[in-house]
Design a protein around this motif. Structure first.
Motif, mmCIF file in Angstrom:
data_model
loop_
_atom_site.group_PDB
_atom_site.id
_atom_site.type_symbol
_atom_site.label_atom_id
_atom_site.label_comp_id
_atom_site.label_asym_id
_atom_site.label_seq_id
_atom_site.Cartn_x
_atom_site.Cartn_y
_atom_site.Cartn_z
ATOM 1 N N PRO A 61 0.732 -1.615 0.192
ATOM 2 C CA PRO A 61 -0.223 -0.510 0.081
ATOM 3 C C PRO A 61 1.026 0.950 0.009
ATOM 4 C CG PRO A 61 -0.147 -1.278 2.169
ATOM 5 C CD PRO A 61 0.458 -1.982 1.148
ATOM 6 N N MET A 62 1.805 1.453 1.012
ATOM 7 C CA MET A 62 2.544 2.509 1.391
ATOM 8 C C MET A 62 3.243 2.916 -0.529
ATOM 9 S SD MET A 62 4.725 2.454 4.713
ATOM 10 C CE MET A 62 5.441 0.843 4.691
ATOM 11 N N PHE A 63 3.861 1.685 -1.116
ATOM 12 C CA PHE A 63 4.508 2.081 -2.504
ATOM 13 C C PHE A 63 3.713 2.398 -3.177
ATOM 14 C CE2 PHE A 63 4.723 -0.340 -6.674
ATOM 15 C CZ PHE A 63 6.156 -0.060 -7.024
ATOM 16 N N SER A 64 2.313 1.995 -3.241
ATOM 17 C CA SER A 64 1.186 1.847 -4.293
ATOM 18 C C SER A 64 0.730 3.810 -3.833
ATOM 19 C CB SER A 64 -0.013 1.422 -3.790
ATOM 20 O OG SER A 64 -0.035 -0.434 -4.682
ATOM 21 N N GLN A 65 1.024 4.435 -2.975
ATOM 22 C CA GLN A 65 0.337 4.647 -3.079
ATOM 23 C C GLN A 65 1.452 6.496 -3.323
ATOM 24 O OE1 GLN A 65 0.116 5.337 1.821
ATOM 25 N NE2 GLN A 65 -2.331 3.827 1.610
ATOM 26 N N GLN A 66 2.374 5.951 -3.428
ATOM 27 C CA GLN A 66 3.694 7.072 -3.999
ATOM 28 C C GLN A 66 3.497 7.136 -5.419
ATOM 29 O OE1 GLN A 66 5.873 8.985 -1.987
ATOM 30 N NE2 GLN A 66 5.029 8.048 -0.456
ATOM 31 N N LEU A 67 2.643 6.588 -6.143
ATOM 32 C CA LEU A 67 2.414 6.274 -7.718
ATOM 33 C C LEU A 67 1.149 6.793 -8.533
ATOM 34 C CD1 LEU A 67 4.352 2.163 -8.057
ATOM 35 C CD2 LEU A 67 5.688 4.763 -8.605
ATOM 36 N N ILE A 165 9.357 5.816 9.002
ATOM 37 C CA ILE A 165 8.420 5.996 8.214
ATOM 38 C C ILE A 165 7.526 5.889 10.039
ATOM 39 C CG2 ILE A 165 6.305 4.006 8.420
ATOM 40 C CD1 ILE A 165 7.806 2.469 5.872
ATOM 41 N N ASN A 166 6.383 6.507 10.115
ATOM 42 C CA ASN A 166 6.088 6.792 11.726
ATOM 43 C C ASN A 166 4.741 7.782 11.204
ATOM 44 O OD1 ASN A 166 5.640 7.669 14.282
ATOM 45 N ND2 ASN A 166 6.739 9.793 14.291
ATOM 46 N N ASP A 167 3.926 5.787 11.371
ATOM 47 C CA ASP A 167 2.659 6.444 11.804
ATOM 48 C C ASP A 167 2.043 6.295 10.240
ATOM 49 O OD1 ASP A 167 2.064 6.048 14.227
ATOM 50 O OD2 ASP A 167 1.679 8.710 14.688
ATOM 51 N N ASN A 168 3.106 4.862 9.888
ATOM 52 C CA ASN A 168 2.367 5.217 8.208
ATOM 53 C C ASN A 168 2.431 6.339 7.519
ATOM 54 O OD1 ASN A 168 1.662 2.036 8.664
ATOM 55 N ND2 ASN A 168 -0.405 3.237 9.210
ATOM 56 N N GLU A 169 3.420 7.115 7.961
ATOM 57 C CA GLU A 169 3.851 8.518 7.310
ATOM 58 C C GLU A 169 5.582 8.482 6.693
ATOM 59 O OE1 GLU A 169 2.541 11.068 6.273
ATOM 60 O OE2 GLU A 169 0.404 10.325 6.557
ATOM 61 N N ILE A 170 5.485 8.161 5.321
ATOM 62 C CA ILE A 170 6.895 7.736 4.747
ATOM 63 C C ILE A 170 7.554 9.399 4.715
ATOM 64 C CG2 ILE A 170 8.671 7.051 2.943
ATOM 65 C CD1 ILE A 170 5.681 5.045 2.396
ATOM 66 N N ALA A 171 9.175 9.247 5.199
ATOM 67 C CA ALA A 171 10.035 10.256 5.013
ATOM 68 C C ALA A 171 11.147 10.169 4.734
ATOM 69 C CB ALA A 171 10.240 11.542 6.701
ATOM 70 N N PHE A 172 11.592 10.432 3.003
ATOM 71 C CA PHE A 172 12.942 10.106 2.446
ATOM 72 C C PHE A 172 13.730 10.588 2.957
ATOM 73 C CE2 PHE A 172 9.238 8.544 -0.328
ATOM 74 C CZ PHE A 172 9.695 7.043 -0.279
#
Length: 250
Positions: A61-67, A165-172
């Motif tokens: 899901p996280m990968f998909s949300q980035q696209l 990753i913090n609470d499903n929030e991704i910080a690259f």
């Protein structure tokens, strides 16, 4: 009867060449998007495509949300048309999709590829058949801790990634920023946990992972004076409660 069985077996392993050609044509038709193909093949293609799309969305899901939607759709289409995957099961599709992206057949940013691999580790940990031992509260007296050996959770995988990753929030991370290490494992409640690791965590876990199990006294002997005895006791207590490490008596 035995002769008949052998004959059937022979025919099953060596189908007629025209049947092979028909099967290959059907498989090619299912993989390729073609408006002029037969209706039945088109429907089967749409079914396969939708199944793969659903697996990718649910497993990553996280990968998909980035696209963007069209980017994800293009990846699914490329996978259906060009991958060598032949297994239809949910977990096989997910694994083959990761392999397809890793192979470089379709351009994906390196950080997104790593995110995909991170989510695959989570998925693989969830379906890992290794059992996790139940534990009880053994810390009524600190002195008792020296009677135990420390082992890693059998489902754990360590991974370093260029994001937090913090609470499903991704910080690259920025280009030269240090990678973040995670321990991904399943606890006795069948929960998959992703534990960020600091320097001391990695230092201790490397010592533990180099052996099947290590006594608390042996561990203390290797980390002192870098870390105090009290620090190690509290570290073991914390990660025993979370399920990252397991304690067994001598």
């Amino acid at each position: 009867m035995a002769i008949m069985n052998r004959m059937r077996s022979k025919h099953m392993h060596c189908p007629p060449s025209n049947m092979l050609s028909l099967m290959q044509a059907f498989a090619d038709g299912v993989r390729q998007h073609n408006e002029h193909r037969e209706t039945s093949i088109g429907q089967y293609h749409d079914f396969i495509w939708g199944n793969v799309h659903s697996v990718v969305n649910q497993t990553f899901p996280m990968f998909s949300q980035q696209l963007q939607e069209n980017e994800l759709n293009n990846l699914v289409t490329a996978f259906v048309e060009h991958s060598q995957a032949i297994e239809p099961e949910f977990h096989h599709i997910a694994t083959e999709f990761v392999r397809f992206i890793q192979s470089g057949h379709h351009a994906v940013k390196p950080e997104l590829k790593t995110l995909l691999e991170y989510e695959w580790v989570i998925f693989n940990t969830e379906i890992n058949t290794e059992g996790v031992k139940a534990h009880s509260d053994i810390f009524s007296e600190k002195a008792l801790l020296t009677e135990y050996r420390v082992e890693l959770n059998p489902t754990v995988t360590f991974i370093q990634v260029p994001f937090s990753i913090n609470d499903n929030e991704i910080a690259f991370h920025k280009v030269n920023q240090e990678l973040q290490a995670y321990a991904i494992y399943r606890n006795m409640k069948h929960q998959v946990l992703s534990q960020p690791l600091g320097y001391n965590d990695r230092y201790i876990l490397e010592i533990v992972s180099n052996q099947y199990s290590i006594s608390v006294d042996e561990l203390l002997a290797q980390v002192i004076p870098q870390l105090s005895e009290n620090y190690i006791h509290e570290w073991i207590k914390h990660y025993y409660q979370t399920g990252l490490v397991i304690l067994s008596q001598h």
